[in-house]
Design a protein around this motif. Structure first.
Motif, PDB file in Angstrom:
ATOM      1  N   ALA A  85      -3.073  -0.982  -1.983  1.00  0.00           N
ATOM      2  CA  ALA A  85      -2.393  -2.162  -1.436  1.00  0.00           C
ATOM      3  C   ALA A  85      -0.883  -2.008  -1.473  1.00  0.00           C
ATOM      4  N   HIS A  86      -0.402  -1.337  -2.511  1.00  0.00           N
ATOM      5  CA  HIS A  86       1.047  -1.222  -2.708  1.00  0.00           C
ATOM      6  C   HIS A  86       1.590   0.176  -2.422  1.00  0.00           C
ATOM      7  N   GLY A  87       0.722   1.110  -2.062  1.00  0.00           N
ATOM      8  CA  GLY A  87       1.181   2.473  -1.813  1.00  0.00           C
ATOM      9  C   GLY A  87       1.766   3.095  -3.064  1.00  0.00           C
ATOM     10  N   ASP A  88       1.184   2.781  -4.206  1.00  0.00           N
ATOM     11  CA  ASP A  88       1.693   3.235  -5.493  1.00  0.00           C
ATOM     12  C   ASP A  88       0.913   4.465  -5.955  1.00  0.00           C
ATOM     13  N   GLY A  89       1.456   5.655  -5.687  1.00  0.00           N
ATOM     14  CA  GLY A  89       0.810   6.899  -6.056  1.00  0.00           C
ATOM     15  C   GLY A  89      -0.107   7.450  -4.972  1.00  0.00           C
ATOM     16  N   VAL A  90      -0.300   6.674  -3.927  1.00  0.00           N
ATOM     17  CA  VAL A  90      -1.135   7.061  -2.784  1.00  0.00           C
ATOM     18  C   VAL A  90      -0.475   6.517  -1.522  1.00  0.00           C
ATOM     19  N   GLU A  91      -0.939   6.982  -0.374  1.00  0.00           N
ATOM     20  CA  GLU A  91      -0.430   6.425   0.876  1.00  0.00           C
ATOM     21  C   GLU A  91      -0.987   5.011   1.044  1.00  0.00           C
TER      22      GLU A  91
END
Length: 170
Positions: A85-91
């Motif tokens: 949801a937040h693009g935190d560590g992933v796209e």
């Protein structure tokens, strides 16, 4: 039913009852995962997600959170939903986020229901949709989440997408 051991890796990660040793924590978490501990897989995923004692690594976090899900851990699904949801560590991928949150709800994760409800209520990462927020908070309420119950009450108290109803708000 097979008993899942509480992973002693937790003690080494946080230095509870023993001297803190993150390398030992990883070893014990890995052993516990081999024995089927979803908690150990989720905790190790969180270490890699946050960079707590290890180099932050989104791919490794996803790997361990997915393993935790395979072992029945709904919180891991919520963790993955948050990452996407937040693009935190992933796209960033809202579709993947919602998919993981839905899986988490199916697995009994109140965090998944709450986080999805918040996404729709706030309208920050998805278009604001009070009806969907209400739907997800209701799912969390049915899973006995006090936070979801509070937000359901707020929806009725403030009239977010519904008529104000003080009785339902209570």
């Amino acid at each position: 039913k097979k008993i899942k051991p509480f992973p002693p890796g937790h003690y080494y990660k946080d230095g509870e009852f023993v001297t803190q040793d993150r390398e030992k924590a990883i070893i014990y978490y890995e052993k516990a995962i081999e024995l089927g501990s979803s908690m150990a897989a989720n905790n190790l995923g969180h270490m890699y997600y946050s960079g707590n004692g290890v180099e932050k690594n989104g791919d490794k976090a996803v790997e361990y959170f997915e393993k935790a899900m395979e072992l029945g851990n709904g919180t891991a699904a919520s963790n993955l939903g948050y990452m996407y949801a937040h693009g935190d560590g992933v796209e960033k991928s809202i579709d993947k986020a919602i998919s993981y949150y839905e899986k988490g709800i199916e697995m009994g994760s109140v965090e998944s229901a709450f986080n999805t409800g918040l996404m729709y209520l706030d309208g920050i990462v998805v278009a604001q949709d009070y009806a969907k927020a209400q739907e997800y908070f209701l799912k969390g309420y049915e899973l006995e989440s006090a936070d979801c119950a509070l937000y359901l009450g707020l929806i009725y108290l403030r009239g977010y997408g519904v008529s104000i109803d003080n009785q339902k708000a209570l």
